[in-house]
Design an enzyme around this catalytic site. Structure first.
Site, mmCIF file in Angstrom:
data_model
loop_
_atom_site.group_PDB
_atom_site.id
_atom_site.type_symbol
_atom_site.label_atom_id
_atom_site.label_comp_id
_atom_site.label_asym_id
_atom_site.label_seq_id
_atom_site.Cartn_x
_atom_site.Cartn_y
_atom_site.Cartn_z
ATOM 1 N N LYS A 200 -110.622 -27.401 31.266
ATOM 2 C CA LYS A 200 -109.896 -28.669 31.165
ATOM 3 C C LYS A 200 -108.387 -28.413 31.246
ATOM 4 O O LYS A 200 -107.678 -29.044 32.015
ATOM 5 C CB LYS A 200 -110.271 -29.339 29.841
ATOM 6 C CG LYS A 200 -109.552 -30.633 29.585
ATOM 7 C CD LYS A 200 -110.061 -31.283 28.307
ATOM 8 C CE LYS A 200 -109.158 -32.432 27.908
ATOM 9 N NZ LYS A 200 -109.572 -33.081 26.668
ATOM 10 N N GLU A 206 -109.232 -16.624 28.224
ATOM 11 C CA GLU A 206 -110.455 -15.970 28.710
ATOM 12 C C GLU A 206 -110.762 -16.407 30.136
ATOM 13 O O GLU A 206 -111.046 -15.593 31.022
ATOM 14 C CB GLU A 206 -111.647 -16.352 27.817
ATOM 15 C CG GLU A 206 -111.607 -15.781 26.411
ATOM 16 C CD GLU A 206 -110.921 -16.727 25.430
ATOM 17 O OE1 GLU A 206 -110.060 -17.539 25.852
ATOM 18 O OE2 GLU A 206 -111.250 -16.631 24.233
ATOM 19 N N GLY A 258 -113.453 -31.348 25.465
ATOM 20 C CA GLY A 258 -114.133 -30.195 26.066
ATOM 21 C C GLY A 258 -115.618 -30.130 25.732
ATOM 22 O O GLY A 258 -116.465 -29.952 26.613
ATOM 23 N N ARG A 259 -115.960 -30.293 24.460
ATOM 24 C CA ARG A 259 -117.364 -30.138 24.055
ATOM 25 C C ARG A 259 -118.199 -31.376 24.381
ATOM 26 O O ARG A 259 -119.390 -31.423 24.087
ATOM 27 C CB ARG A 259 -117.451 -29.777 22.575
ATOM 28 C CG ARG A 259 -116.737 -30.728 21.636
ATOM 29 C CD ARG A 259 -116.577 -30.123 20.244
ATOM 30 N NE ARG A 259 -115.774 -30.958 19.359
ATOM 31 C CZ ARG A 259 -114.445 -30.914 19.288
ATOM 32 N NH1 ARG A 259 -113.772 -30.093 20.066
ATOM 33 N NH2 ARG A 259 -113.793 -31.687 18.440
ATOM 34 N N GLU A 344 -117.262 -27.499 15.778
ATOM 35 C CA GLU A 344 -115.887 -27.741 16.220
ATOM 36 C C GLU A 344 -115.504 -29.196 15.924
ATOM 37 O O GLU A 344 -114.339 -29.513 15.716
ATOM 38 C CB GLU A 344 -115.732 -27.433 17.719
ATOM 39 C CG GLU A 344 -114.291 -27.249 18.140
ATOM 40 C CD GLU A 344 -114.121 -26.603 19.513
ATOM 41 O OE1 GLU A 344 -113.842 -25.400 19.593
ATOM 42 O OE2 GLU A 344 -114.277 -27.319 20.523
ATOM 43 N N HIS A 375 -140.627 -14.917 13.871
ATOM 44 C CA HIS A 375 -140.795 -13.479 13.656
ATOM 45 C C HIS A 375 -139.467 -12.815 13.334
ATOM 46 O O HIS A 375 -139.335 -11.596 13.470
ATOM 47 C CB HIS A 375 -141.444 -12.857 14.899
ATOM 48 C CG HIS A 375 -142.799 -13.452 15.161
ATOM 49 N ND1 HIS A 375 -143.949 -12.983 14.578
ATOM 50 C CD2 HIS A 375 -143.157 -14.543 15.883
ATOM 51 C CE1 HIS A 375 -144.972 -13.733 14.964
ATOM 52 N NE2 HIS A 375 -144.518 -14.695 15.746
ATOM 53 N N LYS A 503 -105.740 -17.882 18.406
ATOM 54 C CA LYS A 503 -105.266 -17.705 19.786
ATOM 55 C C LYS A 503 -103.832 -17.188 19.784
ATOM 56 O O LYS A 503 -103.479 -16.276 20.527
ATOM 57 C CB LYS A 503 -105.286 -19.051 20.537
ATOM 58 C CG LYS A 503 -106.655 -19.554 20.932
ATOM 59 C CD LYS A 503 -106.480 -20.811 21.784
ATOM 60 C CE LYS A 503 -107.764 -21.583 21.939
ATOM 61 N NZ LYS A 503 -107.603 -22.867 22.596
HETATM 62 O O1 LIG Z 1 -111.808 -26.179 29.065
HETATM 63 P P1 LIG Z 1 -110.750 -25.372 28.419
HETATM 64 O O2 LIG Z 1 -109.420 -26.071 28.385
HETATM 65 O O3 LIG Z 1 -110.633 -24.014 29.066
HETATM 66 O O4 LIG Z 1 -111.157 -25.151 26.904
HETATM 67 C C1 LIG Z 1 -112.305 -24.448 26.564
HETATM 68 C C2 LIG Z 1 -112.643 -24.611 25.125
HETATM 69 O O5 LIG Z 1 -111.588 -24.158 24.307
HETATM 70 C C3 LIG Z 1 -111.439 -24.998 23.177
HETATM 71 O O6 LIG Z 1 -110.289 -25.743 23.343
HETATM 72 C C4 LIG Z 1 -111.348 -24.224 21.906
HETATM 73 O O7 LIG Z 1 -110.489 -23.147 22.037
HETATM 74 C C5 LIG Z 1 -112.669 -25.880 23.191
HETATM 75 O O8 LIG Z 1 -112.481 -27.054 22.509
HETATM 76 C C6 LIG Z 1 -112.900 -26.023 24.656
HETATM 77 O O9 LIG Z 1 -114.184 -26.485 24.929
#
Ligand SMILES: O=P(O)(O)OC[C@H]1O[C@](O)(CO)[C@@H](O)[C@@H]1O
Length: 538
Positions: A200, A206, A258-259, A344, A375, A503
């Protein structure tokens, strides 16, 4: 409006008052019928909880005190209910295929939503059927690079809808650990791979690191390294700076969290896998749950009742965790998906007004598919000293026609676990099983290990088969459950400030680990750990 401290106290007192009451003693045919909700192809049963009719009325009274109906209407009306970020919350618009206008700040957002959906569909068709081709031929593999909400939803759903998967193979890279992307890319051919960068913000460390790695991998093999890149993002400046032209960018607005984003562009990998029809069915299943949530009375409202069982167990009874246990191997990633969705969203320490919560926030959510979990950790669920409310789910039928006997075994296990949790086994029953093998004190000692206290609550979600519309309904059910719980707790379920500090510190530690900065401003423990890692080659 909010749930006051006195009402939370009342809830806890009610829970305390029935702590030793046997759930099994409440059961009869009327309860089995009345403590269940049927909607959107799902059957939700909460008869195996210690909620009785009076408690249910009280819990529904809490939704009234919290102003749930008004809060729900405010969300669907596009009001900026995520007020720490100044945003509306309208993921429901992404699946509002037949529902008419949705206004945000005086503007109907639906033309844009439907336009983006049509563009996604056009692109998905051209990848699945041509003419879109990689520089080495037809696309055989899709690599979705994203994390959190830009990974968990599509990864979960692609696996869940495997019987519909007739498009390219889909792979999901999320972790910044280079092992993740290296293992995924190693067997792939850059010439026939499509890279979907899902972010987003297009700033997530990452994802951007992995996207650069994928670009370098492409560059070794193909002439134009970004020609097979697609971006799913709300940040068009950054996607174009990365080298992805507008035509291959699928955007969405800041009112999609995002979620909560798999219903729009972030769902592109799912659409590439299962096709446009199945994707639309997935959206329709969710939209049906939205309509149900908006229209049904509380007692017949599945998200409301699912949420109230959660509030009862977590804030009332004080059970700190809940287990999500899908008896559906293809929902193996659902617990991970729900961990982000629930934790979250509702893992917050202050209410909307910035004051500390007067009650515990949302629970720890965890789980594994059955029967595997049986199990592994069910020992603790049955006999541990902590009580874990369990949320079971299972379909009446699978898709493997030749393996219906296995599916019956699956169902039997699911129902048996819920029954065992509730019934338990007394000392006398355990002794009766052992008589003849042991006697006297040794019989007592051996039997004690075989006692199941029982009276452990669970709920059950049933469906016919895990079709795209059923999956959509299940995910939307959980989204609205999180919303209802958030409203009762008085928190903002749509921000996530708790992820920021880590972060920031990671950014400041990276040069320290690289030896480019000293650890002067780090605490002694962290500095010592860095020294150890550097001595060992970090
Ligand atoms: O889609 P983006 O901006 O890379 O964010 C990824 C994820 O990182 C977060 O902001 C948390 O760090 C989540 O809420 C989100 O889903």
């Amino acid at each position: 409006m909010s749930v006051g401290a006195a009402m939370w106290d009342d809830l806890r007192n009610r829970a305390e008052g029935v702590r030793d009451r046997r759930i099994a003693g409440l059961l009869n045919e009327d309860r089995a019928r009345d403590f269940a909700v049927e909607a959107c192809g799902l059957h939700f049963d909460y008869a195996k909880t210690n909620i009785d009719a009076e408690t249910r009325d009280f819990l529904i009274g809490m939704t009234e005190a919290a102003g749930l109906a008004a809060a729900r209407d405010a969300m669907f009306a596009g009001r900026p209910i995520n007020d720490t970020e100044g945003r509306a919350v309208l993921h429901t618009a992404l699946r509002n295929l037949d529902g008419g206008r949705v206004m945000v700040a005086g503007q109907d957002v639906m033309p844009r939503v439907l336009g983006t959906l049509a563009r996604m569909e056009g692109f998905a068709r051209s990848v699945r059927e041509g003419p879109f081709r990689g520089q080495g031929g037809r696309i055989t593999d899709v690599v979705n690079i994203g994390i959190g909400g830009s990974d968990l939803g599509p990864a979960m759903a692609v696996q869940a809808l495997a019987p519909w998967h007739d498009g390219p193979r889909c792979h999901f890279v999320s972790n910044v650990d280079g092992a993740h992307i290296a293992d995924i890319l190693r067997p792939l051919d850059p010439g026939t791979t499509l890279v979907v960068v899902a972010s987003k913000t297009f700033t997530t460390a990452e994802t951007m690191t992995n996207a650069e790695t994928a670009k370098a991998w492409m560059a070794q093999d193909v002439r134009d390294p970004t020609a097979q890149f697609v971006a799913l993002s709300s940040a068009p400046d950054r996607t174009s700076a990365f080298g992805i032209p507008e035509t291959r960018v699928f955007g969405f607005e800041d009112w999609v969290g995002g979620r909560y984003s798999m219903w729009g562009p972030i769902g592109l990998s799912l659409m590439l896998a299962v096709g446009t029809e199945a994707f639309r069915a997935f959206l329709r299943g969710a939209a049906e749950m939205d309509r149900h949530f908006r229209a049904a009375d509380p007692v017949g409202n599945m998200p409301v009742m699912l949420a109230l069982t959660g509030i009862w167990h977590n804030q009332g009874c004080g059970y700190a965790t809940r287990a999500v246990l899908p008896y559906e191997q293809r929902l193996a990633r659902l617990p991970a998906y729900l961990q982000q969705l629930e934790m979250e969203s509702n893992g917050k320490r202050v209410s909307m007004d910035g004051r500390p919560l007067n009650v515990d926030s949302g629970p720890v959510v965890w789980g594994e598919p059955g029967t595997n979990g049986q199990h592994a950790f069910y020992q603790l669920i049955h006999q541990g000293t902590r009580i874990v409310p369990c949320e079971f789910m299972v379909g009446a039928r699978g898709f493997e026609e030749e393996l219906t006997h296995q599916h019956r075994l699956l169902i039997a296990n699911c129902l048996a676990q819920a029954e065992a949790l509730m019934q338990g086994r007394t000392l006398d029953e355990a002794k009766a099983q052992l008589s003849g093998r042991y006697e006297g004190a040794e019989l007592d000692r051996q039997a004690a290990h075989r006692v199941f206290p029982g009276n452990r609550p669970s709920v059950m979600l049933l469906y016919d088969r895990l079709t795209p519309d059923v999956l959509g309904a299940i995910v939307a059910l959980y989204e609205h459950r999180v919303f209802v719980e958030g409203v009762l707790l008085g928190i903002n379920s749509f921000d996530q400030w708790g992820v920021e500090l880590g972060k920031e510190l990671a950014r400041s530690l990276e040069p320290v680990i690289a030896g480019e900065a000293d650890a002067a401003d780090k605490d002694a423990s962290t500095a010592a750990l860095v020294r150890w890692l550097r001595r060992h080659g970090a």
